[in-house]
Write an enzyme that holds these catalytic residues in place. Structure first.
Site, PDB file in Angstrom:
ATOM      1  N   CYS A 136       5.969 -11.066 -12.181  1.00  0.00           N
ATOM      2  CA  CYS A 136       4.584 -10.608 -12.052  1.00  0.00           C
ATOM      3  C   CYS A 136       3.681 -11.402 -12.993  1.00  0.00           C
ATOM      4  CB  CYS A 136       4.480  -9.123 -12.373  1.00  0.00           C
ATOM      5  SG  CYS A 136       5.287  -8.058 -11.169  1.00  0.00           S
TER       6      CYS A 136
ATOM      7  N   ARG B 137       0.124 -11.869 -11.346  1.00  0.00           N
ATOM      8  CA  ARG B 137      -0.140 -11.828  -9.902  1.00  0.00           C
ATOM      9  C   ARG B 137      -0.267 -10.405  -9.382  1.00  0.00           C
ATOM     10  NH1 ARG B 137       4.138 -10.002  -7.044  1.00  0.00           N
ATOM     11  NH2 ARG B 137       6.179 -10.079  -8.077  1.00  0.00           N
TER      12      ARG B 137
END
Length: 318
Positions: free
Chosen positions: A200, A220
């Site tokens: 992430c 993200r």
């Protein structure tokens, strides 16, 4: 004294009011916005939430786990840290060697079915105990693949060998602090299909100015209620650790998010959180005798004057 969590509270409120309702990979559903940024001045304190209790011990052990280059949950379990359990457990129950009760979609089912939740918790407890007791089992099913520890400290090169991105960036900060290449990346497209959870936190970049070290993280995907408070504290701690090794003072943590989302089954918890008045942010204490990030142990990192509201529990979407 300063209250550093206000940018986080403002973003939560914005998502609840302006966010788009979407389906997602976990089947839970989210409300999200795309493209958000929060800024935290680390010279004013440490930006851990005070509107709910955030367990700093888990943040310390997880970051030290990353910095060790470790990708096996055994180290975390030894420190009573269960943050990554579900992803390793998923690998186990989806393997040919698992012959226990059906654990399909265990995350959502455990929220909706009290009887199943009890069975799930029993299976998870047995899994954790076996990881700690059986080293061979831990090697096979406790490993999460090329997650942060591997990408930060053992990025595999095509021609063989690896790159230690953390050591490289520390060396660069010391030698060329004005560089615009002070970057650590965790996103390797080749590894994404085999990773328990694709990173992430895609990359982070350091910036040195006037004797202060700042970092900007691009994330993200951000679970705003459960995950992001940990991320804020973790990267703020990382800045402080690397600043101590490089002889700098902490500057800013800038948190840029792609898909910033609140899960539907966290809406009530978010509403409760937003009714609470934040306290002054605590201070961070690092053992001044430790000069390298590898030398830090759990006892070398402490919060001072951490006053907070109570815990608000919420389910994890897997």
């Amino acid at each position: 004294m300063a209250t550093l969590e206000q940018p986080y509270l403002d973003l939560l409120n914005k998502i609840m009011i302006e966010g788009h309702d979407k389906e997602d990979r976990t089947g839970t559903g989210t409300r999200s916005i795309f493209g958000a940024q929060m800024r935290f001045n680390l010279s004013e304190g440490f930006p851990i939430l005070t509107t709910k209790r955030v367990p700093f011990g888990l943040i310390k052990s997880e970051l030290l786990w990353f910095l060790r280059g470790d990708t096996n949950i055994r180290f975390l379990l030894e420190h009573n840290n269960h943050i990554w359990d579900e992803w390793a457990f998923k690998n186990w129950v989806e393997s040919d060697e698992y012959h226990g009760p059906d654990m399909t979609n265990f995350g959502l089912r455990s929220q909706e079915d009290a009887k199943f939740k009890q069975v799930y918790q029993e299976e998870m407890k047995k899994f954790d105990e076996r990881i700690l007791a059986d080293r061979d089992f831990a090697v096979k099913f406790g490993n999460l693949g090329d997650v942060y520890g591997a990408q930060w400290r053992h990025w595999q090169k095509r021609e063989g060998g690896f790159i230690d991105q953390i050591q490289n960036v520390i060396d660069q900060i010391k030698k060329t602090p004005y560089s615009r290449r002070l970057i650590v990346s965790a996103w390797n497209p080749e590894d994404v299909p085999n990773s328990a959870l694709p990173p992430c936190h895609v990359l982070f970049q350091f910036y040195v100015n006037d004797g202060r070290l700042s970092v900007q993280l691009y994330q993200r995907s951000g679970d705003m209620f459960l995950g992001v408070p940990f991320n804020i504290a973790s990267y703020s701690l990382l800045v402080n650790l690397i600043a101590q090794e490089t002889g700098l003072k902490p500057g800013e943590f800038i948190h840029t998010l792609g898909d910033a989302h609140i899960y539907r089954n966290h809406f009530d918890q978010v509403k409760e959180l937003l009714t609470r008045k934040p306290y002054d942010s605590p201070k961070l204490w690092l053992n001044p005798d430790k000069k390298k990030i590898e030398d830090f142990e759990m006892s070398d990192i402490k919060l001072v004057d951490y006053k907070h509201h109570g815990t608000i529990k919420a389910p994890v979407a897997v």
